[in-house]
Design a protein around this motif. Structure first.
Motif, PDB file in Angstrom:
ATOM      1  N   ALA A  72      11.970 109.525  62.743  1.00 13.97           N
ATOM      2  CA  ALA A  72      11.116 108.575  63.314  1.00 13.97           C
ATOM      3  C   ALA A  72      11.306 106.921  63.018  1.00 13.97           C
ATOM      4  CB  ALA A  72       9.691 109.139  63.005  1.00 13.97           C
ATOM      5  N   MET A  73      11.664 106.884  61.881  1.00 18.35           N
ATOM      6  CA  MET A  73      11.535 105.299  61.648  1.00 18.35           C
ATOM      7  C   MET A  73      12.739 104.817  62.163  1.00 18.35           C
ATOM      8  SD  MET A  73      11.027 105.350  57.239  1.00 18.35           S
ATOM      9  CE  MET A  73      11.648 103.394  57.382  1.00 18.35           C
ATOM     10  N   VAL A  74      14.001 105.230  62.372  1.00 23.52           N
ATOM     11  CA  VAL A  74      14.979 104.818  63.141  1.00 23.52           C
ATOM     12  C   VAL A  74      14.594 104.692  64.514  1.00 23.52           C
ATOM     13  CG1 VAL A  74      17.567 104.861  63.480  1.00 23.52           C
ATOM     14  CG2 VAL A  74      16.709 105.359  61.480  1.00 23.52           C
ATOM     15  N   GLY A  75      14.124 105.716  65.075  1.00 25.57           N
ATOM     16  CA  GLY A  75      13.697 105.786  66.469  1.00 25.57           C
ATOM     17  C   GLY A  75      12.557 104.737  66.809  1.00 25.57           C
ATOM     18  N   ALA A  76      11.932 104.433  65.746  1.00 20.18           N
ATOM     19  CA  ALA A  76      10.980 103.375  66.185  1.00 20.18           C
ATOM     20  C   ALA A  76      11.645 102.035  66.174  1.00 20.18           C
ATOM     21  CB  ALA A  76       9.869 103.459  65.085  1.00 20.18           C
ATOM     22  N   ALA A  77      12.477 102.104  65.249  1.00 21.81           N
ATOM     23  CA  ALA A  77      13.270 100.458  64.963  1.00 21.81           C
ATOM     24  C   ALA A  77      14.084 100.167  66.350  1.00 21.81           C
ATOM     25  CB  ALA A  77      14.268 100.621  63.915  1.00 21.81           C
ATOM     26  N   THR A  78      14.784 101.317  66.961  1.00 22.51           N
ATOM     27  CA  THR A  78      15.481 101.190  68.131  1.00 22.51           C
ATOM     28  C   THR A  78      14.504 100.318  69.237  1.00 22.51           C
ATOM     29  OG1 THR A  78      15.288 103.292  68.997  1.00 22.51           O
ATOM     30  CG2 THR A  78      17.249 103.115  67.571  1.00 22.51           C
ATOM     31  N   ASP A 121       4.976  81.527  70.639  1.00 18.40           N
ATOM     32  CA  ASP A 121       5.741  80.456  70.966  1.00 18.40           C
ATOM     33  C   ASP A 121       7.082  80.484  70.688  1.00 18.40           C
ATOM     34  OD1 ASP A 121       3.144  79.436  71.430  1.00 18.40           O
ATOM     35  OD2 ASP A 121       2.815  78.961  69.089  1.00 18.40           O
ATOM     36  N   ALA A 122       7.877  79.278  71.429  1.00 20.65           N
ATOM     37  CA  ALA A 122       9.330  79.435  71.220  1.00 20.65           C
ATOM     38  C   ALA A 122       9.797  79.166  69.760  1.00 20.65           C
ATOM     39  CB  ALA A 122       9.597  78.296  72.082  1.00 20.65           C
ATOM     40  N   GLU A 123       9.023  78.337  69.048  1.00 22.89           N
ATOM     41  CA  GLU A 123       9.579  78.180  67.677  1.00 22.89           C
ATOM     42  C   GLU A 123       9.390  79.640  66.793  1.00 22.89           C
ATOM     43  OE1 GLU A 123       5.227  76.220  67.857  1.00 22.89           O
ATOM     44  OE2 GLU A 123       7.347  76.373  69.213  1.00 22.89           O
ATOM     45  N   GLN A 124       8.602  80.450  67.306  1.00 22.94           N
ATOM     46  CA  GLN A 124       8.540  81.720  66.406  1.00 22.94           C
ATOM     47  C   GLN A 124       9.476  82.734  66.760  1.00 22.94           C
ATOM     48  OE1 GLN A 124       4.184  82.088  67.650  1.00 22.94           O
ATOM     49  NE2 GLN A 124       3.634  81.810  65.575  1.00 22.94           N
ATOM     50  N   LEU A 125      10.242  82.624  67.717  1.00 25.18           N
ATOM     51  CA  LEU A 125      11.339  83.529  68.119  1.00 25.18           C
ATOM     52  C   LEU A 125      12.092  84.043  67.008  1.00 25.18           C
ATOM     53  CD1 LEU A 125      12.323  82.715  71.647  1.00 25.18           C
ATOM     54  CD2 LEU A 125      10.940  84.532  70.883  1.00 25.18           C
ATOM     55  N   GLY A 126      12.715  82.979  66.103  1.00 23.22           N
ATOM     56  CA  GLY A 126      13.196  83.450  65.134  1.00 23.22           C
ATOM     57  C   GLY A 126      12.768  84.206  63.926  1.00 23.22           C
ATOM     58  N   ALA A 127      11.437  84.264  63.650  1.00 25.33           N
ATOM     59  CA  ALA A 127      10.761  85.230  62.927  1.00 25.33           C
ATOM     60  C   ALA A 127      10.643  86.476  63.676  1.00 25.33           C
ATOM     61  CB  ALA A 127       9.347  84.597  62.748  1.00 25.33           C
ATOM     62  N   LEU A 128      10.150  86.648  65.007  1.00 30.95           N
ATOM     63  CA  LEU A 128      10.289  87.848  65.615  1.00 30.95           C
ATOM     64  C   LEU A 128      11.630  88.434  65.382  1.00 30.95           C
ATOM     65  CD1 LEU A 128       8.921  89.502  67.828  1.00 30.95           C
ATOM     66  CD2 LEU A 128       9.938  88.178  69.448  1.00 30.95           C
ATOM     67  N   ILE A 129      12.760  87.958  65.536  1.00 32.69           N
ATOM     68  CA  ILE A 129      14.024  88.594  65.368  1.00 32.69           C
ATOM     69  C   ILE A 129      14.470  89.008  64.136  1.00 32.69           C
ATOM     70  CG2 ILE A 129      16.502  88.203  65.646  1.00 32.69           C
ATOM     71  CD1 ILE A 129      15.981  86.295  67.997  1.00 32.69           C
ATOM     72  N   ALA A 130      13.651  87.924  62.951  1.00 30.77           N
ATOM     73  CA  ALA A 130      14.094  88.471  61.617  1.00 30.77           C
ATOM     74  C   ALA A 130      13.271  89.774  61.315  1.00 30.77           C
ATOM     75  CB  ALA A 130      13.712  87.239  60.669  1.00 30.77           C
ATOM     76  N   ILE A 131      12.159  90.088  61.764  1.00 30.93           N
ATOM     77  CA  ILE A 131      11.473  90.880  61.394  1.00 30.93           C
ATOM     78  C   ILE A 131      11.969  92.430  61.895  1.00 30.93           C
ATOM     79  CG2 ILE A 131       9.178  92.330  61.813  1.00 30.93           C
ATOM     80  CD1 ILE A 131       7.777  89.383  61.844  1.00 30.93           C
ATOM     81  N   GLY A 132      12.534  92.331  63.088  1.00 35.64           N
ATOM     82  CA  GLY A 132      13.253  93.412  63.714  1.00 35.64           C
ATOM     83  C   GLY A 132      14.529  93.870  62.898  1.00 35.64           C
ATOM     84  N   ALA A 133      15.246  92.655  62.289  1.00 38.58           N
ATOM     85  CA  ALA A 133      16.446  92.914  61.814  1.00 38.58           C
ATOM     86  C   ALA A 133      15.970  93.664  60.416  1.00 38.58           C
ATOM     87  CB  ALA A 133      17.160  91.945  61.427  1.00 38.58           C
TER      88      ALA A 133
END
Length: 388
Positions: A6-12, A148-160
């Motif tokens: 479930a953890m990996v399924g959610a991550a995808t 916001d546009a400047e927060q996209l980096g944080a959004l991507i980092a959390i996903g990683a």
């Protein structure tokens, strides 16, 4: 095992839908069109259509290794998106994750078949499916917070980070021996022949094409389609969040109730009609209030179609369960690709776009009649050996 999966399924799903709630902002940040940002989501159904069958064959023959590879590739794709703050690196990461996704999601029936008793497998599939929609909730929550546009980096980092942790947990958990034996299908394409020659599986593939297509189209373009009606990206993210939250509840509860009482076919019809009426309301009277009500009901009643169909597939497919599940997922993602691409072409005409999405869902209703003969008098899927 179910929790680790479930953890990996959610991550995808977190990685898949990272940019859906912030389509407009991401387009401005990367200097591309909204349709181009939509393809960060659409590459997933595109690659699923191509890779669903090979992934199913790998899972049927080498389940543990194939699922572990899917988890690791998902984490690698999440990290690739961090390398550069430009559209090319983000697209590269999305492609890697899209390649890995079939190895993960096709394994839902394999996990339940190898680790759960037969009577518990519909519940296991419901939980596994609900976890993927829970990942969507996380994606939309993140989209509502990082707007916001400047927060996209944080959004991507959390996903990683989420995908990396999930991959480690699943790889460790996969060292657990199978609780139930599973006969491997013959080598080569035999599993594909077994699954595809089954008329019931083919009918389920046709059925799942339309509701899955409607759902993918709405999650991909709802924010852009609602913007002309004065719905900003933050509000759209909350609406999509409620849509998927209702879907998690529906997937966790309704398939189990439907299997217990023999309501599977009724539930499929109800979900398709609800989606059509909800999209019709959005086409005629777009706005935040209508979107809240329509998309929440669509999530509650349409999304459970997936675990219902997967449970039917698990009970019917036998040794070729991974390949059969791959066929179901392939058809659903092909529907997502076709319907979402069509809706994307109409992004500047929201009324027509919502209407197309609704009609796509409604087309599932006559297809339900095609699987009625495969149900016994007590409306449970026949357990007899399917025609080869």
């Amino acid at each position: 095992m179910v929790a680790a999966f479930a953890m990996v399924g959610a991550a995808t799903q977190v990685l898949w839908l990272s940019f859906a709630p912030v389509t407009t902002v991401a387009a401005e940040h990367y200097g591309v069109s909204e349709s181009a940002i939509g393809w960060l989501t659409n590459v997933f159904p595109l690659f699923y259509v191509v890779l669903a069958i090979p992934a199913g064959l790998l899972l049927d023959r080498w389940f543990t290794q194939a699922l572990a590879a899917g988890a690791v590739l998902t984490a690698v794709g999440g990290l690739l998106r961090l390398i550069g703050d430009d559209f090319v690196w983000v697209l590269t990461g999305q492609i890697v994750i899209a390649i890995a996704q079939p190895l993960v999601l096709n394994a839902i029936t394999g996990i339940t078949g190898r680790y759960l008793a037969e009577e518990d497998r519909p519940a296991g599939i419901a939980i596994g499916s609900a976890s993927t929609f829970a990942g969507m909730i996380i994606a939309f929550l993140l989209g509502a917070v990082f707007t916001d546009a400047e927060q996209l980096g944080a959004l991507i980092a959390i996903g990683a980070a989420l995908s990396g942790i999930a991959a480690v947990v699943l790889v460790v958990a996969l060292r657990t021996p199978f609780a139930f034996s599973h006969r491997r299908p013959p080598a080569g394409l035999a599993a594909l022949r077994i699954a595809w020659n089954d008329d019931f599986i083919r009918r389920l593939c046709a059925l799942v094409f339309f509701p899955f297509g409607t759902f993918v189209a709405l999650t991909t373009f709802a924010q852009a389609l609602l913007e002309p009606a004065g719905v900003d990206s933050g509000t759209a993210s909350i609406i999509l969040l409620l849509n998927v939250l209702a879907g998690v509840v529906g997937c966790a509860v309704l398939p189990i109730v439907a299997a217990r009482h023999g309501w599977e076919l009724k539930m499929l019809v109800l979900g398709a009609i609800t989606a059509f009426l909800g999209c019709l309301a959005l086409a005629v009277a777009p706005g935040a209030i209508v979107a809240y009500g329509s998309l929440t009901l669509i999530g509650l009643l349409l999304l459970p179609a997936l675990p219902i169909v997967l449970a039917m597939t698990e009970r019917w497919s036998g040794e070729a369960e991974g390949t059969a599940a791959g066929l179901i997922w392939m058809s659903g993602n092909l529907g997502g690709l076709v319907v979402a691409a069509t809706v994307g072409l109409l992004v500047d005409h929201p009324g027509s776009a919502f209407l197309v999405a609704g009609i796509a869902a409604l087309l599932a209703v006559p297809l339900v009649r095609g699987i009625v003969p495969y149900f016994s008098s007590d409306t449970e899927v026949e357990t007899a050996e399917p025609t080869r």
